[in-house]
Structure formats: structure tokens, C-alpha cells
Scaffold this active site. Structure first.
Site, PDB file in Angstrom:
ATOM      1  N   ASP A 286       0.078  -1.897  -4.364  1.00 23.13           N
ATOM      2  CA  ASP A 286       1.228  -2.241  -3.541  1.00 23.13           C
ATOM      3  C   ASP A 286       0.826  -3.431  -2.648  1.00 23.13           C
ATOM      4  OD1 ASP A 286       3.687  -2.343  -2.348  1.00 23.13           O
ATOM      5  OD2 ASP A 286       3.794  -0.225  -1.809  1.00 23.13           O
TER       6      ASP A 286
HETATM    7  C1  BGC Z   1       6.660  -1.815  -1.029  1.00 18.92           C
HETATM    8  C2  BGC Z   1       6.929  -1.756  -2.511  1.00 18.92           C
HETATM    9  C3  BGC Z   1       7.408  -3.088  -3.016  1.00 18.92           C
HETATM   10  C4  BGC Z   1       6.397  -4.140  -2.642  1.00 18.92           C
HETATM   11  C5  BGC Z   1       6.732  -5.524  -3.162  1.00 18.92           C
HETATM   12  C6  BGC Z   1       5.847  -3.014  -0.621  1.00 18.92           C
HETATM   13  O1  BGC Z   1       5.832  -3.171   0.758  1.00 18.92           O
HETATM   14  O2  BGC Z   1       6.000  -0.642  -0.636  1.00 18.92           O
HETATM   15  O3  BGC Z   1       7.855  -0.752  -2.791  1.00 18.92           O
HETATM   16  O4  BGC Z   1       7.620  -3.032  -4.408  1.00 18.92           O
HETATM   17  O5  BGC Z   1       6.303  -4.208  -1.236  1.00 18.92           O
HETATM   18  O6  BGC Z   1       7.786  -6.099  -2.514  1.00 18.92           O
END
Ligand code: BGC
Length: 756
Positions: A286
Site C-alpha cells: 500500500d
Molecule cells: C489506500 C489504498 C489505495 C492507495 C493508492 C492508500 O492510501 O490505503 O486503498 O489503493 O492509497 O491510492
């Protein structure tokens, strides 16, 4: 000279695979990738593991710098947060035409509930319990995203949630492992279809692996600690279902599991995901999760990179830690080169499966973008999805549906408000294109018989506004609260019925939006109290991203319609439901507690050794509140009513390897045609480990005209009785079982059988 050589090599690679067909065998893919990797330097292999953000949706520090130079240098495997054919083509050009080997980029984006046409938030959509609808919504999102330069979507999010304080419940499918698994499977199948290389398919990314929904106290990014048996039985099934459906990639979660953050957790990413479940795609972290391993206290940059790569993480989102350290780690002997090779191969395989080597511009088409994006069929689907996601929580004395000749006062900042309709994580969506409730009423019945008052500001709490506005909330105090309130009361007095449209401004739910108090904002409650004193019947329409605590509202409102954040066509959908052009059929996928003290609260809890008994002191209960929630899982009313006859079991014994059927007759006993979601639950009365008081095992939707009856039949096999025992073996144990069928987890008919 160097550039020309690179270009030629790039073209040679493209031509070599340009002739390949989509049904290429794994062996062909392996040969192609081995050949390519044979030409790659260690640095270029590491470059494929680097995922950078180029764009606007930032959920952490902005770390990606000099992206163009890095792409040309072969230091980037994928980009995200960029879309439109033009923007993606420019980046793809850099990779394909200006990097030494011309390897195309993955182009990712958070397509969470639609891309440009926004559908209801996932918690809403899951309340439709309509897999066909969810499949069509997913397909529409894939069509739009793939036409807009995106080939990889960060969806489905399948974290099981039991704590509505956590803002990200809005992105989830709710609390139930069975329902969420069905949705996970449907979404993966519809994003990817049977061939990722088609121009209208995208690679799905399952998130957040794993257990992110169990953050302690509902506070985002917080610690998770859970027994294996709970994990396997209650939290892992939806992830497993998505893997079984062939999801192409998996995103690690921010939280720890057994004391080891997911991104560095080898048991999770390798033993469970790859070895036990057979996942053969790639794992991405993530946002900055590799970097966060340092904050978790696992070591410095090289150390945590080593840990993450060894654990089975392949691609590093935004941190750029792999880029900075992996080659040196290999050269110094700390990390086997085979680990980098395996990760690089998996990323290249994803590109190969997407058909990017055959045509790097496959997902870049102005023509398709023009035809696909916000097309009439998608807008119609957005309205249909919003209607089917709404849950009628209460409807006393049939105050709903409204009659066209009634004088209706629409009151509240959400009546004409546009900003909040598409909700959070509507990343590429344009809120300006959303239809407001007032416009929806105008489109549905006209506003000649309608009055309007804003009633209150979205919020009065300056501290909260100060936290939300820097992130796009656009909350303004347009007039003094007292004046707005007086105006609203005057308006309400002139009407036959009041429709109050209230809720959470969209930034109050979603990522990093946990709340310790999940009631309506205080100023909105004050408005409701004032309206209630007018003595007029009141319909409360809610727009929000989580179960709210609504005990006062439940007692004093005549009807409550949960509309979630309904999406682009939200206003039309709300109006059609309010005026009875459509009959609500949604059922809650997540329990609504009475107060935060009941949290975590979920229907599939254990019995305990001292089950609730109102006459016995020493049984499991609260002194100050019932155990039951305000609105249980599976609850949702209709403008009509349904009756269920007793369950008919084909046999009271289920032999091993056999099956039995459980059926009921459902009758529409009301005055409107309506859809009922018939739910099947099973309870294992005697297990080697404690078993929940009921677990959803099936559901069917039936459309019934007034007076019509239909038989609804479920087949039960030993597979439906299986669970993970103390040894984590997946078994069905002989003994007595109860079967329940009904229209909500708390309103069911019961029968029992014995599994031999
Ligand atoms: C979130 C994810 C997301 C990623 C990319 C993160 O902060 O937890 O769900 O896909 O950012 O934008």
C-alpha cells in the site's frame, strides 16, 4: 546512437510479441520473459519493482520526483494516479520509446466505485445484495477506466468490518464473510473477464491484505491482533475467494498481523497467499507501506526493504525503498538475487497478461474514451445501482412513498448540495456532474408542490471543518445557524410532510476518517429536533459512509431511508424512491449499533457460556442498553410487506456427500410490487470449537407482485457446514444444525437437521 539502439530493441520486442495471440500458454510467456530478463541489468530488474504516483490523489507524503527521468532510465515499473489517454500515452512513450529495453508501464488507479460515472459507495452497493448488478457496475467501471488509460485498478476492497468508527467501512462490503466473498468473486471476474489482454479488461488488485478492517478501536492504521481461528473463519474468506477467482494482484495492508506488518509478513504473503492459496500474481505494497515499516520499528531503510522483499512483496508503492536499496542488498550478499528476479518476473508477467508487450497503447484510446466515459447506459446503471443500494430502515404509517399532490418541505444542506453525493474514493469522478436531490425531484415529479430550506450548515464545528476542508470538503457556513433553523421551521409548518436530507459531509468517512462518535453532526441533530417539534411527519434521508448511531432518530422520525453516498445519479435515485417510482429493496450489509459502546457488533457472534437471559443477572449483557443492535445485518424494509411460511426441509438428515433442500414460500402481502432478499443462515449446534449463533450461507432475490407467492429453495451440502477447526483443517462435523430463512438476520423461520 544509444537512443536509436534502445528504440530499435523496443520495437523488436514489440514486433516479437505483436504476433502473439491472447491464448498464449504459460510456457510461451515464460520464454518471452526469460528472454527479456536475460537482457536486463540488476538495476533494471529493480526498476520494475518501483511504483510511483504521478497525479493528484495523494494519501501520504509525495515522494515521487523526477519521474520522467526515472522512467527513461528504466527505474519505474508502474505509475498510478494518472489517467486520460493523453497523459498515459505520454508516460508510456517515455517507457517504450526512451528506456533502453522499452518495457511498458502498468498504469494503476483507485477505481473503487466507478471511474468517471460514480456508483454508490461499496458499502451501499453491497446492500443491494444483487450480484448481477454488482457485476454490471464493475464491468462499467472497467470499460471506463480501460478507455481512460488505466490497466490496473485498486479494487476490490474486501476487508471484513465490524467497527463503524473506522472510516473505511464505506469502501467495504460490510461484515459478512459469505456476502463479501460472493462480491469479491463477482468483482474480480468482471474486472478481468476471462482474458486480461482484452482492451476493455483491467487487472484487479485485491486489498488490503490482510485484516485491515480489524484495526483496534476503529482508528485507521492502528494495530490488529487476531487469533488464527478467527482469521481463517471470519476475516480471510473474501480474500481467498478473490484469489480463487484469479485476481491478478494483491495489495498489502498497513496493519500488523501477529506482530509483523503485512508488508514484511512472510507467513502472510508467501506461506498463506502463495503456498496455501496458490496465488500466482504479484504483490504490491500500500501507499508508502515499505517506508512505514521503519515507523513500525522493524529497522532502517535497507533492513525493511530486505524484509519486505523476502516476505514476498514484489512492488513498492511510492516509498522507492526497493529502488534505493535492492541492488546494493544483492551485491552485498544480504538479499539473494533470485528474490529480485522472482519479483521482477511477476511484474513482467502482469504486463504480459495485460497484453502490454503486444500493444503498450492498448488502454489508451481517445475514441473509446469518448464513447465509454459517462455514456447514457452507464448513467442509467448509476441510477439503478443507487436505487437498489438504498435501505429503508423505518417506515411508520406508510409515510413513504410520498404522493405527488402532497406539499413536501425538503430541508437540509444535502438537498441542493452536490459536493458530497459521489462520496469518498470517487477518485476520478466529477462531483459537478452529480444530480442533486432537488434536481432529482424536479425530474421525477416537478417541484411545484415542494418547498425548500437549507435548515443548517453542513457542520458548525470549526475544528472539524478545519480538518476536512484542506482535503476538498468545501464546507462553508453560508448563514448563521439560528436563522437557518428558523427558516426551516417556518417552511416545515407550511408542508404536509417534511423530508430532511442529512448526513456526513463526504470527508467524514473514508481513509483517515475514523470517528469516536458516529451520530449525525450535532448541528444537524438540532435541526431534526426543531423539525420534530412542528409535529409534521418527517422522512429522514441519510447520506453517509458508515452505520450511524440513530436511536433518537429511530424513535422520532416517521421514516428513515439510508441512501449512502449514492453517486452521480444520486438525486434522481433518491427522488424516484421517495415518490414510489421505485420500491427500495436494499438490506444492510453491516449492523447499525445503538451506541458506540456496543462496538464491535455483528450478527454472527458466538453464543458464549452465559447467553443473554433477561431474568438472570450473570448472563452476557449491558446494564444500560440491550444487546441487540438498532438495525441488524440483513435488515431493510420495502413499500410492500412479505410473509414467510415455515421452512420445508427435504429431509431432517444430511448424509455425508449428500444434500438436502430447505424451501419457503414467500408471499407479497402488501400493495406494491417489490423485491425481497431471502436469506439462509445456518447454525452448528455442536462443534469441536465454538461456532457462531448463525452464519449466512445463501441468499436469493425474488420479485413479487401484490398477492403473489413464490417458492424459494436452497440446497444445503456438507460444504456449507465446513469451518476451520483448532488445527485449521476445513471440516464439517457431524451433529445437529439449525437452518434459518428470513428477510433479515433477526427475523427468520427455523428448522433443524442432523449431519451424519
Ligand atoms: C489506500 C489504498 C489505495 C492507495 C493508492 C492508500 O492510501 O490505503 O486503498 O489503493 O492509497 O491510492
Amino acid at each position: 546512437m544509444k537512443k536509436t539502439a534502445a528504440l530499435l530493441l523496443g520495437i523488436a520486442l514489440l514486433t516479437a510479441c505483436g504476433t502473439r495471440q491472447t491464448d498464449q500458454t504459460d510456457a510461451e510467456m515464460d520464454r518471452f520473459i526469460s528472454n527479456l530478463m536475460g537482457k536486463m541489468t540488476l538495476e533494471e530488474k529493480v526498476g520494475q519493482l518501483n511504483l510511483v504516483s504521478v497525479g493528484f490523489d495523494i494519501t501520504g507524503p509525495i515522494l515521487s520526483e523526477n519521474v520522467e527521468e526515472k522512467i527513461k532510465a528504466g527505474q519505474v515499473g508502474g505509475v498510478f494516479n494518472t489517467f486520460t489517454p493523453d497523459a498515459v500515452r505520454r508516460l508510456q512513450d517515455l517507457a517504450v520509446k526512451e528506456s533502453r529495453l522499452g518495457i511498458p508501464l502498468l498504469s494503476g488507479y483507485d477505481v473503487v466505485h466507478g471511474h468517471k460515472t460514480i456508483f454508490p459507495i461499496p458499502l451501499g452497493l453491497s446492500s443491494s445484495w444483487d450480484l448481477n448488478l454488482i457485476g454490471r457496475v464493475t464491468r462499467a467501471a472497467a470499460e471506463e477506466a480501460s478507455a481512460d488509460g488505466v490497466n490496473w485498478v485498486y479494487s476490490p476492497m474486501v476487508d471484513i468490518v465490524r467497527d463503524p468508527r473506522w472510516g473505511r467501512v464505506s469502501e467495504s462490503n460490510g461484515e459478512d464473510p459469505y456476502l463479501s466473498s460472493c462480491i469479491a468473486r463477482t468483482m474480480v471476474e468482471n474486472y478481468q473477464l476471462d482474458n486480461l489482454a482484452k482492451a476493455n479488461t483491467v487487472m484487479a488488485c485485491l486489498k488490503h491484505f490482510a485484516l485491515y478492517g480489524a484495526s483496534e478501536a476503529g482508528r485507521d492504521y492502528n494495530t490488529v491482533d487476531m487469533s488464527r481461528i478467527r482469521m481463517y473463519n471470519e476475516y480471510l474468506p473474501p480474500y481467498h475467494a478473490a484469489v480463487e477467482a484469479g485476481v491478478g494482484s494483491v495489495m498489502t495492508s498497513f496493519n500488523e498481523i501477529d506482530g509483523v506488518p503485512a508488508t514484511a509478513n512472510r507467513w502472510l504473503l508467501t506461506d498463506l497467499l502463495r503456498h496455501e492459496w496458490g496465488f500466482d500474481g504479484f504483490v504490491v505494497t500500500d501507499y508508502t507501506a515499505t517506508m512505514e515499516l521503519v515507523h513500525h520499528g522493524l529497522g532502517d531503510m535497507p533492513k525493511v526493504s530486505e524484509l519486505a522483499l523476502n516476505a514476498g512483496t514484489d512492488m513498492d508503492m511510492v516509498s522507492e525503498y526497493f529502488l534505493a536499496t535492492a541492488a546494493d542488498l544483492v551485491r552485498s550478499g544480504r538479499l539473494p538475487e533470485s528474490v529480485v528476479d522472482a519479483a521482477c518476473r511477476r511484474v513482467l508477467e502482469a504486463k504480459y497478461k495485460l497484453g502490454l508487450f503486444a500493444d503498450p497503447y492498448k488502454y489508451v484510446s481517445e475514441e473509446r474514451a469518448k464513447n465509454e466515459i459517462m455514456s447514457a447506459d452507464k448513467l442509467a446503471l448509476s441510477k439503478e445501482a443507487a436505487i437498489k443500494s438504498m435501505v429503508l430502515l423505518k417506515n411508520e404509517a406508510e409515510v413513504l412513498p410520498l404522493k405527488a399532490n402532497q406539499k413536501v418541505a425538503f430541508i437540509g444542506p444535502f438537498v441542493k448540495g452536490r459536493r458530497d453525493l459521489i462520496g469518498n474514493w470517487s477518485a476520478a469522478g466529477d462531483w459537478r456532474k452529480a444530480v442533486t436531490v432537488w434536481e432529482g425531484v424536479a425530474n421525477t415529479v416537478g417541484t411545484a408542490n415542494c418547498l425548500y430550506a437549507q435548515g443548517c450548515n453542513l457542520l458548525e464545528d470549526d475544528a472539524l471543518i478545519g480538518k476536512l476542508n484542506p482535503h476538498g470538503a468545501m464546507i462553508e457556513k453560508t448563514a448563521p445557524a439560528g436563522r437557518l433553523l428558523q427558516e426551516a421551521v417556518r417552511t416545515a409548518r407550511q408542508a404536509d410532510v417534511v423530508v430532511a436530507v442529512l448526513g456526513e459531509p463526504f470527508g467524514m468517512s473514508g481513509e483517515a476518517a475514523s470517528r469516536s462518535d458516529i451520530s449525525l453532526p450535532e448541528n444537524q441533530q438540532a435541526l431534526l429536533r426543531a423539525l420534530e417539534r412542528t409535529g409534521k411527519p418527517i422522512v429522514l434521508v441519510l447520506m453517509n459512509g458508515r452505520p450511524l448511531t440513530l436511536p433518537w432518530e429511530d424513535e422520532h422520525m416517521d421514516a428513515i431511508l439510508e441512501a449512502w453516498y449514492p453517486g452521480t445519479q444520486g438525486g434522481n435515485a433518491v427522488a424516484e424512491v421517495l415518490y414510489g417510482k421505485a420500491n427500495p429493496s436494499g438490506k444492510l450489509s453491516m449492523t447499525f449499533p445503538r451506541n458506540v459502546g456496543q462496538i464491535p457488533i455483528y450478527y454472527n457472534h458466538k453464543n458464549t457460556g452465559r447467553p443473554f437471559d433477561p431474568h438472570q443477572k450473570y448472563t452476557t449483557k449491558y446494564l444500560d442498553c440491550p444487546n441487540e443492535p438498532l438495525y441488524p445485518f440483513g435488515h431493510g424494509l420495502s413499500y410492500t410487506t412479505f410473509s414467510y411460511c415455515d421452512i420445508n426441509l427435504s429431509s431432517t438428515t444430511l448424509p455425508a456427500n449428500g444434500q438436502l433442500t430447505a424451501s419457503v414460500i414467500v408471499t407479497n402481502t402488501g400493495k406494491h410490487t417489490g423485491v425481497e432478499t431471502v436469506q439462509l443462515y445456518i447454525r452448528d449446534l455442536e462443534g469441536s470449537v465454538t461456532r457462531p449463533v448463525k452464519e449466512l450461507k445463501g441468499f436469493r432475490q425474488v420479485l413479487l407482485t401484490p398477492g403473489e407467492s413464490k417458492q424459494v429453495k436452497f440446497t444445503i451440502t456438507p460444504d456449507d457446514l465446513k469451518f476451520y477447526n483448532s488445527q485449521l483443517d476445513f471440516v464439517a462435523e457431524p451433529g445437529e444444525f439449525q437452518v434459518f430463512i428470513g428477510g433479515s438476520s433477526a427475523n427468520v423461520k427455523a428448522a433443524s437437521f442432523v449431519y451424519e
